[in-house]
Design a protein around this motif. Structure first.
Motif, PDB file in Angstrom:
ATOM      1  N   ALA A 109       0.832  -1.205   0.000  1.00  0.00           N
ATOM      2  CA  ALA A 109       0.000   0.000   0.000  1.00  0.00           C
ATOM      3  C   ALA A 109       0.864   1.252   0.000  1.00  0.00           C
ATOM      4  O   ALA A 109       0.517   2.255  -0.633  1.00  0.00           O
ATOM      5  CB  ALA A 109      -0.929  -0.007   1.219  1.00  0.00           C
ATOM      6  N   ALA A 110       1.992   1.200   0.698  1.00  0.00           N
ATOM      7  CA  ALA A 110       2.876   2.366   0.762  1.00  0.00           C
ATOM      8  C   ALA A 110       3.457   2.703  -0.610  1.00  0.00           C
ATOM      9  O   ALA A 110       3.773   3.857  -0.894  1.00  0.00           O
ATOM     10  CB  ALA A 110       4.003   2.119   1.762  1.00  0.00           C
ATOM     11  N   HIS A 111       3.606   1.693  -1.456  1.00  0.00           N
ATOM     12  CA  HIS A 111       4.188   1.900  -2.782  1.00  0.00           C
ATOM     13  C   HIS A 111       3.140   2.229  -3.846  1.00  0.00           C
ATOM     14  O   HIS A 111       3.502   2.518  -4.985  1.00  0.00           O
ATOM     15  CB  HIS A 111       4.958   0.649  -3.228  1.00  0.00           C
ATOM     16  CG  HIS A 111       6.307   0.505  -2.602  1.00  0.00           C
ATOM     17  ND1 HIS A 111       6.496   0.078  -1.304  1.00  0.00           N
ATOM     18  CD2 HIS A 111       7.554   0.732  -3.103  1.00  0.00           C
ATOM     19  CE1 HIS A 111       7.776   0.036  -1.040  1.00  0.00           C
ATOM     20  NE2 HIS A 111       8.443   0.429  -2.104  1.00  0.00           N
ATOM     21  N   ARG A 112       1.873   2.179  -3.508  1.00  0.00           N
ATOM     22  CA  ARG A 112       0.819   2.332  -4.513  1.00  0.00           C
ATOM     23  C   ARG A 112       0.914   3.639  -5.309  1.00  0.00           C
ATOM     24  O   ARG A 112       0.646   3.655  -6.515  1.00  0.00           O
ATOM     25  CB  ARG A 112      -0.558   2.206  -3.852  1.00  0.00           C
ATOM     26  CG  ARG A 112      -1.692   2.046  -4.865  1.00  0.00           C
ATOM     27  CD  ARG A 112      -2.989   1.670  -4.170  1.00  0.00           C
ATOM     28  NE  ARG A 112      -2.882   0.356  -3.550  1.00  0.00           N
ATOM     29  CZ  ARG A 112      -3.177   0.083  -2.283  1.00  0.00           C
ATOM     30  NH1 ARG A 112      -3.587   1.053  -1.491  1.00  0.00           N
ATOM     31  NH2 ARG A 112      -3.062  -1.131  -1.806  1.00  0.00           N
ATOM     32  N   PRO A 113       1.301   4.765  -4.703  1.00  0.00           N
ATOM     33  CA  PRO A 113       1.370   6.014  -5.490  1.00  0.00           C
ATOM     34  C   PRO A 113       2.520   6.052  -6.487  1.00  0.00           C
ATOM     35  O   PRO A 113       2.557   6.927  -7.353  1.00  0.00           O
ATOM     36  CB  PRO A 113       1.563   7.094  -4.414  1.00  0.00           C
ATOM     37  CG  PRO A 113       1.151   6.457  -3.126  1.00  0.00           C
ATOM     38  CD  PRO A 113       1.504   5.025  -3.268  1.00  0.00           C
ATOM     39  N   ILE A 114       3.463   5.129  -6.391  1.00  0.00           N
ATOM     40  CA  ILE A 114       4.655   5.172  -7.239  1.00  0.00           C
ATOM     41  C   ILE A 114       4.377   4.492  -8.576  1.00  0.00           C
ATOM     42  O   ILE A 114       3.803   3.414  -8.635  1.00  0.00           O
ATOM     43  CB  ILE A 114       5.844   4.487  -6.546  1.00  0.00           C
ATOM     44  CG1 ILE A 114       6.212   5.229  -5.258  1.00  0.00           C
ATOM     45  CG2 ILE A 114       7.049   4.404  -7.471  1.00  0.00           C
ATOM     46  CD1 ILE A 114       7.305   4.566  -4.443  1.00  0.00           C
ATOM     47  N   THR A 119       1.618   9.389  -9.698  1.00  0.00           N
ATOM     48  CA  THR A 119       2.531  10.315 -10.373  1.00  0.00           C
ATOM     49  C   THR A 119       3.805  10.539  -9.577  1.00  0.00           C
ATOM     50  O   THR A 119       4.604  11.389  -9.926  1.00  0.00           O
ATOM     51  CB  THR A 119       1.833  11.672 -10.567  1.00  0.00           C
ATOM     52  OG1 THR A 119       1.432  12.186  -9.286  1.00  0.00           O
ATOM     53  CG2 THR A 119       0.609  11.526 -11.455  1.00  0.00           C
ATOM     54  N   ILE A 120       4.013   9.775  -8.521  1.00  0.00           N
ATOM     55  CA  ILE A 120       5.180   9.957  -7.664  1.00  0.00           C
ATOM     56  C   ILE A 120       6.273   8.981  -8.070  1.00  0.00           C
ATOM     57  O   ILE A 120       6.017   7.799  -8.282  1.00  0.00           O
ATOM     58  CB  ILE A 120       4.787   9.750  -6.184  1.00  0.00           C
ATOM     59  CG1 ILE A 120       3.747  10.789  -5.757  1.00  0.00           C
ATOM     60  CG2 ILE A 120       6.010   9.831  -5.275  1.00  0.00           C
ATOM     61  CD1 ILE A 120       3.219  10.586  -4.361  1.00  0.00           C
ATOM     62  N   GLU A 121       7.507   9.452  -8.178  1.00  0.00           N
ATOM     63  CA  GLU A 121       8.627   8.601  -8.557  1.00  0.00           C
ATOM     64  C   GLU A 121       9.284   7.956  -7.349  1.00  0.00           C
ATOM     65  O   GLU A 121       9.715   6.801  -7.423  1.00  0.00           O
ATOM     66  CB  GLU A 121       9.671   9.413  -9.342  1.00  0.00           C
ATOM     67  CG  GLU A 121       9.156   9.922 -10.684  1.00  0.00           C
ATOM     68  CD  GLU A 121      10.234  10.662 -11.452  1.00  0.00           C
ATOM     69  OE1 GLU A 121      11.359  10.807 -10.919  1.00  0.00           O
ATOM     70  OE2 GLU A 121       9.950  11.090 -12.587  1.00  0.00           O
ATOM     71  N   THR A 122       9.395   8.691  -6.251  1.00  0.00           N
ATOM     72  CA  THR A 122      10.043   8.149  -5.068  1.00  0.00           C
ATOM     73  C   THR A 122       9.333   8.635  -3.804  1.00  0.00           C
ATOM     74  O   THR A 122       8.702   9.687  -3.799  1.00  0.00           O
ATOM     75  CB  THR A 122      11.528   8.566  -4.969  1.00  0.00           C
ATOM     76  OG1 THR A 122      11.609   9.992  -4.889  1.00  0.00           O
ATOM     77  CG2 THR A 122      12.312   8.061  -6.162  1.00  0.00           C
ATOM     78  N   GLU A 137      10.468   2.416  -8.001  1.00  0.00           N
ATOM     79  CA  GLU A 137       9.837   1.359  -8.787  1.00  0.00           C
ATOM     80  C   GLU A 137      10.489   0.008  -8.549  1.00  0.00           C
ATOM     81  O   GLU A 137       9.829  -1.036  -8.627  1.00  0.00           O
ATOM     82  CB  GLU A 137       9.878   1.732 -10.276  1.00  0.00           C
ATOM     83  CG  GLU A 137       8.966   2.901 -10.631  1.00  0.00           C
ATOM     84  CD  GLU A 137       8.729   3.015 -12.125  1.00  0.00           C
ATOM     85  OE1 GLU A 137       9.045   2.055 -12.851  1.00  0.00           O
ATOM     86  OE2 GLU A 137       8.211   4.044 -12.573  1.00  0.00           O
ATOM     87  N   ASP A 138      11.803  -0.011  -8.252  1.00  0.00           N
ATOM     88  CA  ASP A 138      12.476  -1.282  -7.972  1.00  0.00           C
ATOM     89  C   ASP A 138      11.974  -1.895  -6.670  1.00  0.00           C
ATOM     90  O   ASP A 138      11.724  -3.109  -6.597  1.00  0.00           O
ATOM     91  CB  ASP A 138      13.988  -1.075  -7.903  1.00  0.00           C
ATOM     92  CG  ASP A 138      14.603  -0.796  -9.266  1.00  0.00           C
ATOM     93  OD1 ASP A 138      13.993  -1.196 -10.284  1.00  0.00           O
ATOM     94  OD2 ASP A 138      15.682  -0.177  -9.316  1.00  0.00           O
ATOM     95  N   THR A 139      11.833  -1.070  -5.632  1.00  0.00           N
ATOM     96  CA  THR A 139      11.332  -1.608  -4.370  1.00  0.00           C
ATOM     97  C   THR A 139       9.859  -1.974  -4.490  1.00  0.00           C
ATOM     98  O   THR A 139       9.388  -2.909  -3.841  1.00  0.00           O
ATOM     99  CB  THR A 139      11.545  -0.601  -3.220  1.00  0.00           C
ATOM    100  OG1 THR A 139      10.825   0.615  -3.492  1.00  0.00           O
ATOM    101  CG2 THR A 139      13.019  -0.272  -3.047  1.00  0.00           C
TER     102      THR A 139
END
Length: 239
Positions: A109-114, A119-122, A137-139
């Motif tokens: 869930a924490a990575h969903r905006p990436i 629109t978030i890169e990091t 994106e790798d994580t």
């Protein structure tokens, strides 16, 4: 604080975590962590100290997002996770690999905006003085992928770490040329656990202690092995 892996917010005792609203005009959130002095903590000084807390966040999140060799840097955390025997009447702490595996699902869930969904890169987590961890994106690929191989393969290596309670361990695998987390699967014979401890003992004293492991790979989308599920193992024949 307790050495236990929990996955429900209601299970948190002796501490409070507060997320303040985002700062005006930005995506920066302040995270407040209040830790009380109680018997679960080693001492009030350690409980209220920032260094062990920052080290814990950095090590746990790094392992959960693919940095499998991340280790605690502060003396307190090293003592907690490297001690061999638990204090009287207390359970030993859960190992960091067990924690990382639990965190993987939570971090989806924490990575969903990436990336494609946002629109978030990091996303970075840290203090004003230091950046503890960065999600990208790798994580995201790592935490969102748990592909389990259908077939078994035989891999040779030696155990470098093993927790007899959680049965999580680590092994240097010759074919992969690196250390990876390993865990006995549901069909693992109880009698084969002795081979894991034998291999670990040999690794500690520098003796030949390789084992052949029949295992299933858990891989990320990029094909990197995240962990091995062991079906059985035996001592490898001497060359």
């Amino acid at each position: 604080m307790t050495g236990e892996v929990v996955s429900r917010a209601t299970a948190l005792k002796g501490a409070s975590i507060i997320l303040k609203p985002a700062r005006q005009g930005s995506f920066i959130f302040d995270l407040l962590v209040l830790i009380e002095a109680n018997p679960a903590t080693t001492s009030a000084a350690v409980a209220l100290g920032a260094a062990p807390f920052y080290d814990f966040i950095k090590t746990a999140f790094k392992r959960a997002t693919g940095a499998l060799d991340a280790e605690p840097e502060t003396a307190h955390l090293q003592q907690v996770y490297n001690r061999k025997e638990p204090p009287p009447l207390k359970k030993p702490p859960a190992d960091l690999d067990e924690l990382a595996e639990t965190l993987e699902g939570c971090l989806q869930a924490a990575h969903r905006p990436i990336g494609a969904e946002g629109t978030i890169e990091t996303i970075t987590i840290g203090s004003p003085r230091q950046n503890l961890i960065e999600f990208d994106e790798d994580t995201k690929d790592w935490v969102n992928t748990r592909d389990e191989a259908v077939g078994l393969e035989v891999l040779r290596g030696n155990v470098t770490r093993y927790n007899a309670l959680s049965r999580n361990g680590r092994a240097f695998v010759d074919q992969l040329e690196r250390v990876v987390p390993v865990r006995p699967d549901g069909d693992f014979p109880a009698g084969d656990l002795a081979f894991l401890t034998w291999s670990l003992h040999g690794s500690n004293i520098g003796a030949a202690s390789k084992i052949d492991m029949r295992a299933r790979r858990i891989t990320s989308a990029s094909g990197k092995v995240k962990r091995l599920l062991l079906s059985d193992c035996q001592k490898a024949p001497l060359d």
